[in-house]
Structure formats: C-alpha cells, structure tokens
Design a protein around this motif. Structure first.
Motif, PDB file in Angstrom:
ATOM      1  N   LYS A 490       0.837  -1.202   0.000  1.00 54.52           N
ATOM      2  CA  LYS A 490       0.000   0.000   0.000  1.00 54.52           C
ATOM      3  C   LYS A 490       0.872   1.252   0.000  1.00 54.52           C
ATOM      4  N   LYS A 493       2.395   1.834  -3.497  1.00 53.32           N
ATOM      5  CA  LYS A 493       1.450   2.472  -4.419  1.00 53.32           C
ATOM      6  C   LYS A 493       1.340   3.964  -4.137  1.00 53.32           C
ATOM      7  N   SER A 496       4.545   5.888  -5.418  1.00 56.40           N
ATOM      8  CA  SER A 496       4.891   5.727  -6.835  1.00 56.40           C
ATOM      9  C   SER A 496       4.242   6.803  -7.687  1.00 56.40           C
ATOM     10  N   ASP A 499       2.125   3.684 -12.697  1.00 56.65           N
ATOM     11  CA  ASP A 499       2.159   2.219 -12.654  1.00 56.65           C
ATOM     12  C   ASP A 499       3.556   1.672 -12.934  1.00 56.65           C
ATOM     13  N   TYR A 502       5.662   2.091  -9.905  1.00 55.32           N
ATOM     14  CA  TYR A 502       5.231   1.105  -8.897  1.00 55.32           C
ATOM     15  C   TYR A 502       5.835  -0.273  -9.185  1.00 55.32           C
TER      16      TYR A 502
END
Length: 643
Positions: A490, A493, A496, A499, A502
C-alpha cells in the motif's frame, strides 16, 4: 592462460616489498589473482592473506578466480575485502576499546547528512546551503589521524567563500564544536560513518599496541589493489600492518583520478623510493585496446610530469582510428550519437552492452537520454541512485537495522514513520525522554508509565512486537515479515508516480529479498549491504551505459563515446580557476589522467566530440586536450564552418 614474462616476474617476486605499475588493459586483476594463487601454493594460509580491493564486485571476482586457480572453497578467502570491509572486521572484536557496542550501524551518506543537518540547525546555520560543505570538511578531517589539528589549520574565510552568507561570525572553534557534536550523535546511536571505519582502525594501529600486534602478526601477506587511489589514513593502515617485506601493491598512477576525495598518487609514485628495498615491476602490454587507441592514449598521458614513466603498447591491429567530431550544438551531438548507437547494433553485430557514453559532468547526460529515448534505445545510468539508497529499500532496511541496533535513532525514526502511524514529534520526544539503555526499552517504559494514550500505546506495542526479534530470523524471513505486517504494498502504491514506477519499486523490493537469501543472519546481511556503494551496482540487462568518466574506471567496452571536450567542461573549470600556477598544473594533471581513463575504456572504437555552442557550458572553446591528440584521429567538422 599463462602469465606473460613480465607478469610472471611480478607474481613470483617475494623477496621484498613489491610495486606493480600496471598500464590500462595490462592484466592487473589477472596478475593479482595469480599472485594470490602463487602465495597459496608457496604455503601461505589463504585465510591469513589480506587482499584489499576497492569495490565489493572486485573482491567477489577475485575470490571466484582464485578459488578456481587453487581449488579452495570461495569462503576460505575471508580477508579478500574492500578496505572498509576489512577494517570493520578488524574492529569488531575490539569495539570495547573505542566504547562502542556490537552491531554497529554504518550510516550511508544520506543518513550522515541528516545528522549534519540537525547539528547545523542547532547552530542556526542553514542546512540547505551548508550540509554538503560541512560533510566534505568532516570527511577530510577524518582522513587525518588528528582531525582537530586539521580543522584548526583551516583558513575558513579564504577557502570557503560561501561562509560569508552566514549571519554569524564563523571560526575554527565553532567548527570543532560542530565536529564533536556530530561525532557524539553517531556514538550515541552506536553508529559509524564510512570514514569512521578507517579512522578508528588507524587510531588503534597507532595508539593501541594490543590491536596493532594482533593484526600485524596475524596477516602473513598483504596485497593491495588500486594503490594509486589510497588516501592518508589508508596508507597509514597498510603501512602499519605490513611486516618483513610481505607486501605487494598494484596500481597505475596514470589512472589516479580521485584527488577530490583525498587520493594521493604520490604514495604510489614514491613507493619505490620511500619503502625500503621495494622492487618495481612494470606491465606495459595492453591486451584490451587496438594499437591506434593505445598510441593516442600514450600521447595524452606523457604530457604529465609527475608519474612513473612507462610506455604502453598493443599488438591488436585495426585500421580504425579514433575519431573527433565537432558538432554545432549539444542537441545535434546527442541526436547523432544516438543514431550511431542504433547503427552499430543494427549493422555491425554489436549489442547494447558493448556501448558506453562517457561525460565529465552529470548534466551532460540529459540530452543524450532524450535522444536515446526517441530511438527506443534502452540505456542505464551507472552511478545514479545506488540500490541501497532507494526509498523503498531504505524503508524496509530501517526495520532490520533498528532491530539489530536499538540505539540507532535514524533507523527508528524512519521505521516508526513507515507507514504513517499518527505518531508525532511530541510522542517521539516522550520516548526519548523515558528511561532505558536503548530506544526499545524507552518505548516499553513510555507505555508502561502511561505517558501516551491507549491508541498510541497499542500502536507502539505492535511496533515493538514486530521489531524486537526480527534480527533473529533469516534475513529474507525478516523482510517478508515486515512487508506483510505493515502492508508495505500500500505504501509502494502511495509513493509511486505511476504504474511503471510502482512496478520498478516492487521489483527492487523483490531483488532485495533475493539478495538477502545469500546470508545466514541479519547481521551479515546488514554489514554487507551497508558497505555496498553505487560502484558495486551491476545492471546486467542489455543496455547502452551512460556514466561519468569517474564511474567508468575499471570498466571496458568495445565502443566508447567521450562527449563534451570543451575547455571549462573537460578539463573542468574548477581545475583551471585556482591562482597558483603549481596548483593549476597539479589539477590539470589529474584532468589529463581522467581523459586518459576515458579513452582507455575503449577496445575497438573510440569517438570523441565537442560542440561549437553548448546550452550549458563555461567556454564553448575546444578542449586543450583535443589539440594534443588530433594527429592520431580522423577529424569531422559538422558545423557550418565546414568547407
């Protein structure tokens, strides 16, 4: 492969201290490994040969090679280490002599700077402006056996003009106080910075006869790699440990490029004259680069006065000559270099790993990166953010560090804040003010004495339960336990950018777990990871490599681009600005050695470039180094001046 006659003489010489002056590509590592193997075959105990290298990667490579040569298990070479790692091993059983406890934390540069920032705030000195400067001076002071004496000799007004910005009158006494306060915080945290590892070792070798005699009598032979880059304290350590002439140093003063961090090529150059009965051997055949590159590089370095003279040569023939290209601007330079990289891979059977683009200053990479991206050419920047300096790695490591050393304030403050637990500064201060030998006991007493409310007490109990015995688990188990307990995915995410970022961070976390599986204890894992620097990062994926010339030392590529050959950029303006002619000459000699390192990274193809007008430059004048090598090169002018 059998050693050459020159290598064989150096390898088998054991009568007195030995200095091997090894030119670029002359088989320095080969000679070092074979000398280690020869020592073992002559009856020396492999566990009592101290072999000092300067990166973990080099140490591991050395152990692997020697292991194959003498058919002895890799783990029996326990003293093949970086100098920091070797000194830490020496200090471990004598920590009580310097009033430290076991499981010392090694602070990275970012943790060191955090401590310095806090100290400067207490003196009303702006940490944003002055942290880097004070970190540099602290490091320089710890390169001397008497740091306080060194500090008291500094003429701060003359040497550090930026101090004029301070609203207070700054003097030597104030810096001595800052230095002492900084060291006190480290000691209270049971922590070292990198320089402490060497300084405490040197101090004990001088002032503690038990420590000195133990190790001086323990080591049967000492091998030192990259001796041209040792500084004052390293030279003192090596000299203090050697006995009966059982010492071989290997290096190349032509490639001494770290003067800015205290390296003194004079230790290497003067070794034969200053060390009694020392024997000099020269390795001059270059087995890496083609004749044209080697002859050009010889012409670069021969203009330096202060050196051990040698003439390197190659027997690798090629009709290719080094090439100098003049571009109109840096955008054109970047675009054409990127296109050339693409053509080398597409048309000439090279791969991306064969190509390196070198520059004197980091900002030079920006336009190159964009041009490579435009052509979808994969690249990596060597020496960028080191793996163990990445946020996600430091977050997880802080839990293991604090579990192992519960006096470490920095690891505690990072781990308690990851993830956010609603614990503010006032609660942290209550913890610090509680009774206890370390922070864990202070947390327990803080909860026990009802100094926090029930919600915070529950959070702190959970935190203590998590960290208390982490260090007793296998390293990978400890990491996995932390990741699960704090739901770190968590947090990943949340921090980041997108995507892709991440996924990169998740891959880094997995790589950390994979790396940790190599170790049997958290203590060993932390020690190894604490001593890894950006020089040890090894990106094995097939990519074009971008790096500063400093970062390229020790590497080799089939194709090399050296960009930015303009006066003020390469050589750097800092090497030209000092007003004493003798100092300018010394700085220019180091810049020339740096250029020599750049050109000798190339095995087959060497491209050198400069521009008529660079968007961020200091002169836009052709580098003085270009005129020194033109006769060896093909010259291409792509500016409007071309006729």
């Amino acid at each position: 492969m059998e050693p050459s006659e020159a290598q064989k003489k150096a390898i088998e010489y054991l009568d007195s201290p030995c200095i091997i002056s090894a030119g670029a590509g002359s088989g320095k590592t080969f000679s070092l490994t074979n000398k280690f193997s020869y020592l073992v075959k002559k009856g020396f105990d492999p566990q009592k040969i101290l072999c000092i290298t300067f990166t973990n990667k080099a140490a591991n490579e050395l152990k692997e090679r020697v292991s194959k040569l003498v058919n002895i298990d890799y783990y029996n070479f326990r003293w093949v280490r970086t100098i920091h790692s070797a000194c830490l091993q020496m200090l471990k059983q004598f920590l009580y002599k310097i009033d430290y406890q076991e499981n010392v934390t090694i602070y990275s540069s970012s943790e060191q700077k955090k401590v310095i920032r806090n100290v400067l705030k207490a003196y009303n000195i702006n940490p944003k402006e002055f942290t880097m400067m004070f970190a540099k001076i602290i490091s320089q002071a710890k390169d001397e056996i008497d740091p306080i004496k060194f500090i008291n000799k500094i003429d701060f007004k003359k040497e550090y003009e930026e101090l004029d910005k301070l609203k207070i009158e700054f003097n030597n006494e104030m810096f001595v106080d800052i230095f002492k306060q900084y060291n006190k915080i480290l000691h209270n945290n049971n922590a070292f910075d990198f320089d402490d590892i060497l300084w405490y070792t040197g101090d004990l070798l001088i002032n503690d006869s038990e420590f000195k005699n133990y190790y001086k009598n323990y080591f049967q032979y000492i091998l030192v790699d990259e001796f041209q880059d040792v500084n004052n304290i390293q030279y003192l350590i090596i000299n203090s440990l050697s006995r009966d002439g059982n010492l071989t140093v290997v290096g190349d003063d032509f490639q001494s490029i770290f003067g800015w961090r205290g390296a003194k090529p004079s230790f290497f150059i003067n070794f034969k004259d200053e060390i009694e009965n020392a024997k000099l051997f020269k390795l001059e055949q270059n087995y890496r680069s083609i004749i044209n590159i080697v002859e050009m590089s010889n012409d670069i370095i021969k203009k330096n006065v202060y050196q051990i003279p040698k003439t390197c040569y190659s027997e690798i023939k090629s009709d290719k000559k080094p090439r100098i290209v003049k571009f109109s601007n840096d955008a054109e330079e970047a675009s054409i270099i990127a296109s050339a990289c693409y053509e080398y891979i597409r048309d000439y059977n090279y791969n991306y790993n064969d190509v390196a683009i070198l520059y004197r200053a980091k900002f030079n990479s920006r336009s190159i990166e964009q041009s490579l991206t435009d052509l979808s050419i994969p690249y990596s920047i060597i020496g960028a953010v080191a793996f163990f300096e990445r946020r996600e790695i430091k977050d997880l490591m802080s839990y293991l560090l604090f579990s192992l050393n519960p006096r470490d304030v920095e690891s505690f403050s990072r781990s308690i804040a990851t993830p956010r637990r609603g614990i503010g500064d006032s609660i942290i201060q209550k913890i610090y003010n509680s009774n206890g030998d370390d922070i864990i006991y202070r947390i327990v007493n803080c909860v026990k004495n009802n100094l926090v409310n029930n919600r915070i007490a529950t959070i702190l109990d959970s935190y203590v339960t998590l960290v208390y015995n982490l260090h007793k688990l296998q390293p990978f188990e400890a990491l996995e336990k932390v990741i699960q307990a704090i739901n770190y995915d968590k947090t990943l995410k949340a921090i980041s950018i997108d995507d892709e970022d991440y996924i990169d961070r998740k891959e880094n976390v997995q790589e950390l777990i994979n790396f940790s599986r190599k170790f049997n204890s958290v203590a060993d894992f932390i020690e190894e990871s604490s001593l890894i620097t950006s020089n040890d990062d090894d990106d094995k994926k097939e990519k074009v490599k971008l790096m500063t010339v400093h970062a390229s030392k020790g590497l080799e590529f089939k194709i090399v681009f050296v960009i930015g050959l303009e006066d003020g950029l390469f050589p750097h303006w800092k090497a030209l600005k000092l007003d004493k002619d003798s100092i300018i000459k010394l700085n220019l000699e180091e810049e020339r050695r740096l250029f020599y390192v750049a050109t000798t990274r190339a095995a087959e193809i060497l491209n050198i470039s400069y521009v008529k007008e660079r968007s961020c430059s200091f002169s836009n004048r052709e580098s003085r180094f270009v005129s020194e090598i033109k006769k060896h090169c093909d010259f291409i002018n792509l500016t409007e001046e071309e006729t």
